[in-house]
Design an enzyme around this catalytic site. Structure first.
Site, PDB file in Angstrom:
ATOM      1  N   ALA A  36     -16.042  65.319 -42.251  1.00  0.00           N
ATOM      2  CA  ALA A  36     -15.597  65.286 -40.851  1.00  0.00           C
ATOM      3  C   ALA A  36     -16.746  65.135 -39.877  1.00  0.00           C
ATOM      4  O   ALA A  36     -16.530  65.087 -38.663  1.00  0.00           O
ATOM      5  CB  ALA A  36     -14.821  66.560 -40.518  1.00  0.00           C
TER       6      ALA A  36
ATOM      7  N   TYR B  89     -15.232  50.671 -55.257  1.00  0.00           N
ATOM      8  CA  TYR B  89     -14.442  51.208 -54.139  1.00  0.00           C
ATOM      9  C   TYR B  89     -12.957  50.941 -54.351  1.00  0.00           C
ATOM     10  O   TYR B  89     -12.120  51.844 -54.221  1.00  0.00           O
ATOM     11  CB  TYR B  89     -14.925  50.584 -52.824  1.00  0.00           C
ATOM     12  CG  TYR B  89     -14.407  51.284 -51.595  1.00  0.00           C
ATOM     13  CD1 TYR B  89     -14.927  52.518 -51.207  1.00  0.00           C
ATOM     14  CD2 TYR B  89     -13.406  50.718 -50.815  1.00  0.00           C
ATOM     15  CE1 TYR B  89     -14.464  53.160 -50.079  1.00  0.00           C
ATOM     16  CE2 TYR B  89     -12.933  51.367 -49.683  1.00  0.00           C
ATOM     17  CZ  TYR B  89     -13.465  52.584 -49.320  1.00  0.00           C
ATOM     18  OH  TYR B  89     -12.993  53.234 -48.200  1.00  0.00           O
TER      19      TYR B  89
END
Length: 245
Positions: free
Chosen positions: A13, A151
Site C-alpha cells: 500500500a 507475470y
C-alpha cells in the site's frame, strides 16, 4: 458505501495501485494497515490517514511476516475485516531467456505472497464470522503478451487460487474476490504508458481511449470490501474500461 469501523490490511500500500486502494478505503472510513517493506515510500499515505493508518514492515515472501502483519491489525485496531493482497512484481523478458531466479521471485511474491495472505487472514476472519479478501490479478492473465510470461502466469494462478478459496470459506461469512485491472496510471501501468513502443500496441485495444485512474480501481475494491458485495464471491472482476484482446 461506508467502511467506518472496519480494519483493512493492504500489502504494497506504500505505492502504485496498492496506495490508490488504501486511499479509497480510508476515504470511506476504514482503518488501514500498510503492509510493505519500504516505510519511507508510505509517508504520503501515513500523512493522509493520520491515526487511521499504521505501517507494518512486511515481506510477503515470508509467511511469518505476513502473519505478524495480520495480527498487527488486531493488536492496533481490534480486528481484521478486510485484506487486499496487492503486492506484486514484474519479471520482464522472454521465457527462454528468463533466469530461474527471476521466475522464482515472481512466483514467490505474486503467487505465494497471495497464498500467505489468504492463509493468515482466514482463521482471524472465521473467528468473527465476517471477512472480505481481495486479490489482485491483471488483464494480462487472459491476454498473453510476449515478454510477460512470469507475470501472466502468476496472475492467472492467483485467479484460480481466489476461486478455490472462495468456495472453501463462503460458509464462514467470508468472501474472496479478485480484481483484474487493465492499464492504470499508477505503478506498472504508468511505466507502460511511458514506453512509446508498448503504449502504441496497447492504446488501440482500449475502448475507452485512455488508461484507467487509480481511484477507479480503488472504488471497485471499496465495493468488494463492504456489506454491499455480500453475494459476490469467487469473482474475477475486470476493471479495464473495455479492453480488447
Amino acid at each position: 458505501m461506508s467502511l467506518t469501523g472496519r480494519t483493512a490490511v493492504v500489502t504494497g500500500a506504500n505505492r502504485g495501485l496498492g496506495e490508490s486502494i488504501a486511499e479509497a478505503l480510508l476515504a470511506r472510513g476504514a482503518r488501514v494497515v500498510c503492509a510493505a517493506r519500504d516505510e519511507a515510500a508510505a509517508e504520503p499515505l501515513l500523512a493522509l490517514g493520520g491515526d487511521r493508518v499504521h505501517f507494518h514492515k512486511t515481506d510477503v515472501r515470508d509467511p511469518d511476516s505476513v502473519e505478524r502483519a495480520m495480527a498487527s491489525a488486531v493488536g492496533r485496531f481490534g480486528a481484521l475485516d478486510i485484506v487486499v493482497a496487492n503486492a506484486a512484481v514484474n519479471a520482464p523478458g522472454p521465457v527462454a531467456a528468463m533466469s530461474p531466479e527471476a521466475w522464482a521471485e515472481a512466483v514467490t511474491i505474486n503467487l505465494s505472497g497471495t497464498f500467505h495472505c489468504l492463509r493468515a487472514a482466514v482463521p482471524l476472519m472465521r473467528e468473527r464470522g465476517w471477512g472480505r479478501i481481495i486479490t489482485l490479478s491483471s488483464a494480462l492473465s487472459t491476454r498473453p503478451m510476449p515478454g510477460a510470461g512470469a507475470y501472466c502466469a502468476t496472475k492467472a494462478a492467483v485467479e484460480a487460487l481466489t476461486r478455490v478459496t472462495a468456495l472453501e470459506v463462503a460458509a464462514d461469512g467470508i468472501t474472496v474476490n479478485c480484481l483484474a485491472p487493465g492499464v492504470v496510471d499508477r505503478g506498472m501501468g504508468r511505466a507502460l504508458a511511458a514506453n512509446e513502443r508498448l503504449w502504441g500496441q496497447f492504446l488501440p485495444k482500449l475502448a475507452s481511449g485512455r488508461a484507467g485512474r487509480g481511484e477507479e480501481i480503488g472504488a471497485v475494491a471499496a465495493f468488494l470490501a463492504g456489506e454491499e458485495s455480500s453475494y459476490v464471491n469467487g469473482a474475477v472482476i475486470e476493471v479495464d474500461g473495455g479492453m480488447g484482446h
